[in-house]
Design a protein around this motif. Structure first.
Motif, PDB file in Angstrom:
ATOM      1  N   LYS A 242      45.059   6.683  44.808  1.00 54.10           N
ATOM      2  CA  LYS A 242      44.800   7.867  43.913  1.00 54.10           C
ATOM      3  C   LYS A 242      45.655   9.249  44.214  1.00 54.10           C
TER       4      LYS A 242
ATOM      5  N   SER B 220      43.157   9.534  35.941  1.00 53.49           N
ATOM      6  CA  SER B 220      43.046   8.144  35.662  1.00 53.49           C
ATOM      7  C   SER B 220      43.137   7.471  34.321  1.00 53.49           C
TER       8      SER B 220
ATOM      9  N   MET C 247      40.504   4.046  44.470  1.00 55.53           N
ATOM     10  CA  MET C 247      40.316   3.466  43.576  1.00 55.53           C
ATOM     11  C   MET C 247      40.432   1.811  43.337  1.00 55.53           C
TER      12      MET C 247
ATOM     13  N   SER D 267      37.557  10.635  47.787  1.00 59.30           N
ATOM     14  CA  SER D 267      36.983   9.491  47.355  1.00 59.30           C
ATOM     15  C   SER D 267      37.412   8.643  48.709  1.00 59.30           C
TER      16      SER D 267
END
Length: 246
Positions: A25, A31, A75, A201
């Motif tokens: 992402k 999101s 993600m 992430s």
């Protein structure tokens, strides 16, 4: 892990089969659809699947977990309702592993530790606060952190998230006295407008919803400041070590 890119997009693909779609992402993309009306991950990926596979009608894509708008990195999405249901169960049972890197202000008193707090969200202001345990409506938030390096008044942390509460990492570390670099919402006194939030992430690790094989989606932080204060290999090695011992 090799990556490709979605057609006409800056979204790299980490993994794809009939059941899962794992991507990196980009920062500053929601999101899912929000009040801003800006393009969001769920919509962009659905449009890509529809075009690539020439699918008529609506395309199914399940949102399994969320990353805050300013957060980038690994993600995963579910391409079938069965996969979405099984991955949601994995998230609830905490068998869905999530590792993050963060750059925070200051030097932490302990080189590693666990933060356990009760968080309450104010939907009107979209802010989250740490409240006394037992507060009505509050939800438990748990994370483990490890200090990987310190440089120029900042600390690089490896974080394992055990619960997925809104803004959890940002709120808990700010409450500890170490807000994230660039966090305007929970660290406005230490940060300047325009700075990019330093939260990424690194790893999403899960049991495949059908084959049950272990799937690992990995993404290193960008080479921009303040990530550039630290060698990229430091984060990669920390993730390798964490995965080998857990």
């Amino acid at each position: 892990m090799s990556t490709s890119r979605l057609q006409g997009s800056d979204i790299p693909v980490l993994y794809e089969d009939n059941h899962l779609l794992g991507v990196i992402k980009p920062v500053n993309i929601p999101s899912q659809e929000d009040a801003s009306g800006d393009p969001d991950m769920l919509t962009l990926l659905k449009e890509d699947l529809k075009e690539r596979y020439n699918k008529p009608g609506n395309v199914y894509l399940g949102l399994v977990h969320r990353l805050d708008r300013p957060v980038g990195g690994a993600m995963v999405f579910a391409k079938t309702s069965k996969a979405a249901s099984r991955l949601s169960d994995a998230v609830r049972s905490r068998s869905f592993k999530k590792l993050y890197a963060a750059v925070v202000h200051g030097t932490l008193h302990r080189p590693s530790g666990r933060l356990q707090d009760a968080l309450s969200k104010d939907s009107r202001t979209n802010t989250v606060t740490v409240v006394p345990k037992g507060t009505e409506g509050a939800k438990e938030a748990v994370l483990d952190y490890k200090v990987l390096a310190e440089q120029d008044g900042f600390s690089l942390l490896l974080i394992e998230l055990h619960t997925g509460r809104p803004h959890q990492i940002r709120v808990q570390l700010s409450h500890l006295g170490h807000p994230l670099y660039g966090d305007q919402k929970y660290g406005s006194r230490q940060n300047k407008p325009g700075q990019q939030l330093a939260l990424w992430s690194l790893l999403v690790s899960l049991s495949h919803p059908v084959s049950k094989e272990q799937v690992q989606l990995r993404s290193n932080p960008p080479g921009t400041y303040p990530w550039s204060l630290y060698p990229e290999s430091l984060v990669s090695s920390a993730v390798d070590q964490h995965c080998s011992t857990s």
